[in-house]
Write an enzyme that holds these catalytic residues in place. Structure first.
Site, short mmCIF file in Angstrom:
data_model
loop_
_atom_site.label_atom_id
_atom_site.label_comp_id
_atom_site.label_asym_id
_atom_site.label_seq_id
_atom_site.Cartn_x
_atom_site.Cartn_y
_atom_site.Cartn_z
N LYS A 69 56.30 42.87 30.90
CA LYS A 69 55.23 42.30 31.78
C LYS A 69 53.88 42.19 30.89
CE LYS A 69 52.35 40.61 34.34
NZ LYS A 69 51.99 40.75 35.80
N ALA A 113 43.94 23.83 24.89
CA ALA A 113 42.96 24.10 24.59
C ALA A 113 41.84 23.93 25.73
CB ALA A 113 42.27 23.48 23.30
N GLY A 114 40.78 24.58 25.61
CA GLY A 114 39.74 24.92 26.63
C GLY A 114 38.74 25.89 26.53
N CYS A 128 44.31 38.71 35.41
CA CYS A 128 45.42 39.28 34.77
C CYS A 128 45.36 39.36 33.18
CB CYS A 128 46.65 38.53 34.97
SG CYS A 128 47.02 39.24 36.63
N ARG A 171 37.22 35.97 39.22
CA ARG A 171 37.49 37.17 38.37
C ARG A 171 37.46 36.73 36.99
NH1 ARG A 171 41.73 40.85 41.64
NH2 ARG A 171 42.57 38.87 42.15
C1 UDX Z 1 46.47 43.72 41.43
C2 UDX Z 1 46.58 43.97 40.28
O1 UDX Z 1 45.02 43.89 39.70
C3 UDX Z 1 47.29 43.14 39.15
O2 UDX Z 1 47.15 44.07 37.71
C4 UDX Z 1 48.73 43.39 39.47
O3 UDX Z 1 49.63 42.73 38.68
C5 UDX Z 1 48.66 43.05 41.06
O4 UDX Z 1 47.98 43.76 41.82
P1 UDX Z 1 45.63 41.39 42.84
O5 UDX Z 1 46.77 41.46 43.79
O6 UDX Z 1 45.30 40.18 42.28
O7 UDX Z 1 46.24 42.26 41.55
O8 UDX Z 1 44.51 42.70 43.44
P2 UDX Z 1 43.54 42.43 44.66
O9 UDX Z 1 43.71 40.89 45.15
O10 UDX Z 1 42.35 42.92 44.39
O11 UDX Z 1 44.46 43.23 45.81
C6 UDX Z 1 44.48 44.77 45.54
C7 UDX Z 1 44.57 45.08 47.14
O12 UDX Z 1 45.07 46.56 47.17
C8 UDX Z 1 43.21 45.11 47.65
O13 UDX Z 1 43.68 44.22 48.88
C9 UDX Z 1 42.86 46.44 47.89
O14 UDX Z 1 41.76 46.27 49.24
C10 UDX Z 1 43.96 46.88 47.97
N1 UDX Z 1 44.01 48.62 47.86
C11 UDX Z 1 43.39 48.87 46.62
C12 UDX Z 1 44.53 49.51 48.78
O15 UDX Z 1 45.08 48.94 49.67
N2 UDX Z 1 44.47 50.64 48.57
C13 UDX Z 1 43.80 51.31 47.29
O16 UDX Z 1 43.70 52.48 46.87
C14 UDX Z 1 43.27 50.35 46.37
C1 UDX Z 2 49.09 35.03 35.25
C2 UDX Z 2 50.19 34.98 34.91
O1 UDX Z 2 50.65 33.54 34.32
C3 UDX Z 2 51.25 35.33 35.94
O2 UDX Z 2 52.57 35.22 35.10
C4 UDX Z 2 50.99 36.56 36.29
O3 UDX Z 2 51.36 37.56 35.59
C5 UDX Z 2 49.50 36.41 36.71
O4 UDX Z 2 48.66 36.25 35.46
P1 UDX Z 2 47.21 33.64 36.61
O5 UDX Z 2 46.26 34.41 35.89
O6 UDX Z 2 47.03 33.48 37.80
O7 UDX Z 2 48.53 34.23 36.07
O8 UDX Z 2 46.87 32.17 36.01
P2 UDX Z 2 47.59 31.24 34.63
O9 UDX Z 2 47.97 29.87 35.11
O10 UDX Z 2 48.34 32.01 33.68
O11 UDX Z 2 46.09 31.05 33.89
C6 UDX Z 2 45.38 31.94 33.17
C7 UDX Z 2 44.27 31.68 32.63
O12 UDX Z 2 44.75 30.87 31.21
C8 UDX Z 2 43.33 30.80 33.29
O13 UDX Z 2 42.00 30.72 33.18
C9 UDX Z 2 43.74 28.98 32.51
O14 UDX Z 2 42.84 28.30 32.80
C10 UDX Z 2 43.98 29.49 31.34
N1 UDX Z 2 45.06 28.47 30.60
C11 UDX Z 2 46.24 28.57 31.08
C12 UDX Z 2 44.33 28.01 29.52
O15 UDX Z 2 43.13 27.98 29.06
N2 UDX Z 2 45.28 27.11 28.69
C13 UDX Z 2 46.61 27.11 29.16
O16 UDX Z 2 47.20 26.27 28.41
C14 UDX Z 2 46.98 27.86 30.24
#
Ligand code: UDX
Ligand code: UDX
Length: 443
Positions: free
Chosen positions: A213, A261-262, A269, A336
């Site tokens: 990962k 690019a951007g 993540c 975020r």
């Molecule tokens: C999170 C992680 O940040 C990411 O690295 C991972 O891969 C997947 O989980 P995400 O699902 O995007 O990503 O986070 P978020 O939308 O903030 O969801 C986390 C949830 O956990 C929230 O709804 C929060 O309320 C909950 N939570 C957090 C609990 O239920 N118990 C806790 O102790 C802390």
């Molecule tokens: C990412 C991973 O792709 C996914 O597998 C999981 O591990 C969670 O994290 P996510 O963060 O939802 O997913 O979006 P992603 O589509 O991967 O884009 C991440 C960022 O990179 C965005 O800000 C996007 O705009 C940027 N990006 C992506 C670029 O600037 N150029 C690219 O060519 C692709």
């Protein structure tokens, strides 16, 4: 059908839970955010994600998807428990694993209670959140210490690869499923869970799964920073980064994806995972300079946009700058680590007047910058603006009436932070336009 519990009903947990229900399992999702669970029970989505609402509603209607605030209830009712709580960054960039630890302790306590009622108990406890390698060992140690004898459990790692905006499709049609297990029993359970999904499954040990990962996300971030570095060279020599990326991408060994690019990568993540990987490497005695550079390039891309604004407008103080796009990418309301936040911060520091619009992310942005002028559509942003900066490539921005926009603006300057607009057409209309790694500003 398996009985599955998901702890953390966030972007990852809720999508995973709803998708498991969709493919035929019985699922209960727990979250400690009472308001979130109340909303979900009322079938209100806590965030925007395409296709999610539909499958959540379907799961609830078919009595295959349930919500609770109680980890005790979840532990009692599910054989397989996925931990999908947040793993945010600490102030020094490490992964904050305190939520994972708290949940592990709560599961152990629930198992202790359950043992009083039941003779034999088995649970498979799975890391779903992105965690640094060796987290599995901590989870196992904690459970070993806190669960009473007679409770049989295994741990496993099944990292998520869900992109926001296409998370449901990513779950249903993944490139691969990665699973780290310690024995055949756990492997069989996973084979049953994922049987309906057609994708290669990579079974390995837990540490390797955890590393897959971090290594994957960091590699994708590296690809983005690489093309962003190339974009800087393109600007200096007058080449076109999109053509360079296209030419590179045809080589199957390189691939076309993630070479756009951007303004740089954002989201919950990549920034956090790259940073956590650098810290983890340091702790185990490796200095990951390559990834430090990836981070540095990413930060510089954001500053580059402000530099371009200065090149166009001379002084930014008092200038009316319109920001179009606030989310870190399209099809999500998630801000975020969005590049827009950093750019707005710098512009505010230079006393520019900022107006903005985003189809989904304005409510979230208001919580951070309540003082900005939020507009009901892009045309209101354009009104009397000196410059428009596009920071998210929303489809609706491509379809804007740029003739009308030009009439509304005070000065016809456009910065396309994602190279997604029809530049030729816009330039022909008389705009001064610049992208990233193409159409540099003429001195
Ligand atoms: C999170 C992680 O940040 C990411 O690295 C991972 O891969 C997947 O989980 P995400 O699902 O995007 O990503 O986070 P978020 O939308 O903030 O969801 C986390 C949830 O956990 C929230 O709804 C929060 O309320 C909950 N939570 C957090 C609990 O239920 N118990 C806790 O102790 C802390
Ligand atoms: C990412 C991973 O792709 C996914 O597998 C999981 O591990 C969670 O994290 P996510 O963060 O939802 O997913 O979006 P992603 O589509 O991967 O884009 C991440 C960022 O990179 C965005 O800000 C996007 O705009 C940027 N990006 C992506 C670029 O600037 N150029 C690219 O060519 C692709």
């Amino acid at each position: 059908m398996k009985r599955i519990g998901i702890v953390g009903a966030g972007h990852v947990g809720l999508v995973t839970g709803a998708c498991f229900a969709k493919i035929g399992h019985w699922v209960i999702c727990a979250d400690n955010d009472e308001e979130k669970i109340r909303k979900l029970k009322n079938l209100e989505m806590p965030f925007y994600e395409p296709k999610l609402e539909e499958i959540v509603k379907e799961g609830v209607k078919n009595k295959r998807l349930f919500f609770t605030t109680s980890i005790k209830e979840l532990t009692e009712k599910s054989e397989v428990i996925f931990i999908a709580v947040g793993t945010p960054s600490t102030s020094d960039g490490r992964a904050d694993l305190s939520y994972v630890e708290n949940v592990t302790v709560e599961i152990a306590e629930a198992l202790r209670e359950l043992k009083k009622k039941k003779k034999s108990i088995y649970r498979l406890i799975v890391e779903k959140s992105t965690v640094p390698v060796l987290t599995g060992e901590w989870v196992k140690k904690t459970l070993n210490l806190l669960t009473p004898t007679g409770v049989d459990f295994d741990i496993a790692a099944n990292p998520e690869f869900l992109r926001e905006g296409s998370a449901v499709d990513d779950f249903m049609k993944p490139d691969r499923i990665v699973i780290g297990v310690e024995n055949e029993k756990s492997k069989k359970i996973f084979e049953e869970i994922y049987a309906p999904i057609k994708a290669p499954i990579i079974f390995t040990d837990i540490k390797s799964a955890e590393l897959i990962k971090h290594a994957s996300n960091s590699f994708l971030a590296l690809k983005i920073s690489y093309i962003n570095a190339i974009s800087q060279i393109c600007e200096k020599v007058g080449a076109d980064v999109e053509k360079v990326a296209e030419g590179m991408g045809y080589d199957k060994r390189i691939g076309k994806e993630f070479l756009k690019a951007g303004v740089g990568y954002g989201g919950s993540c990549f920034p956090k995972d790259v940073s956590a990987f650098i810290h983890l490497a340091k702790e185990i005695g490796y200095s990951f300079n390559l990834l430090k550079e990836v981070e540095k390039i990413n930060k510089e891309q954001r500053k580059l946009i402000v530099k371009k604004a200065r090149q166009f407008l001379w002084n930014l103080k008092g200038k009316r700058i319109g920001i179009l796009g606030l989310s870190f990418k399209p099809n999500t309301d998630d801000i975020r680590e969005s590049p827009a936040l950093d750019i707005i911060k710098i512009l505010k520091g230079e006393k520019a007047e900022i107006k903005c619009y985003d189809p989904k992310a304005m409510e979230n942005t208001k919580k951070i910058f309540p003082e900005l002028e939020y507009c009901e559509n892009p045309y209101k942003v354009a009104e009397k603006s000196d410059l428009l900066i596009f920071l998210t490539e929303w489809e609706e921005f491509k379809k804007l009436d740029f003739k009308k926009i030009k009439e509304l603006m005070r000065m016809p300057y456009i910065i396309d932070g994602r190279n997604f607009l029809d530049a030729e057409k816009i330039i022909k209309m008389g705009f001064y336009y610049t992208g990233v790694g193409k159409y540099p500003i003429k001195k």
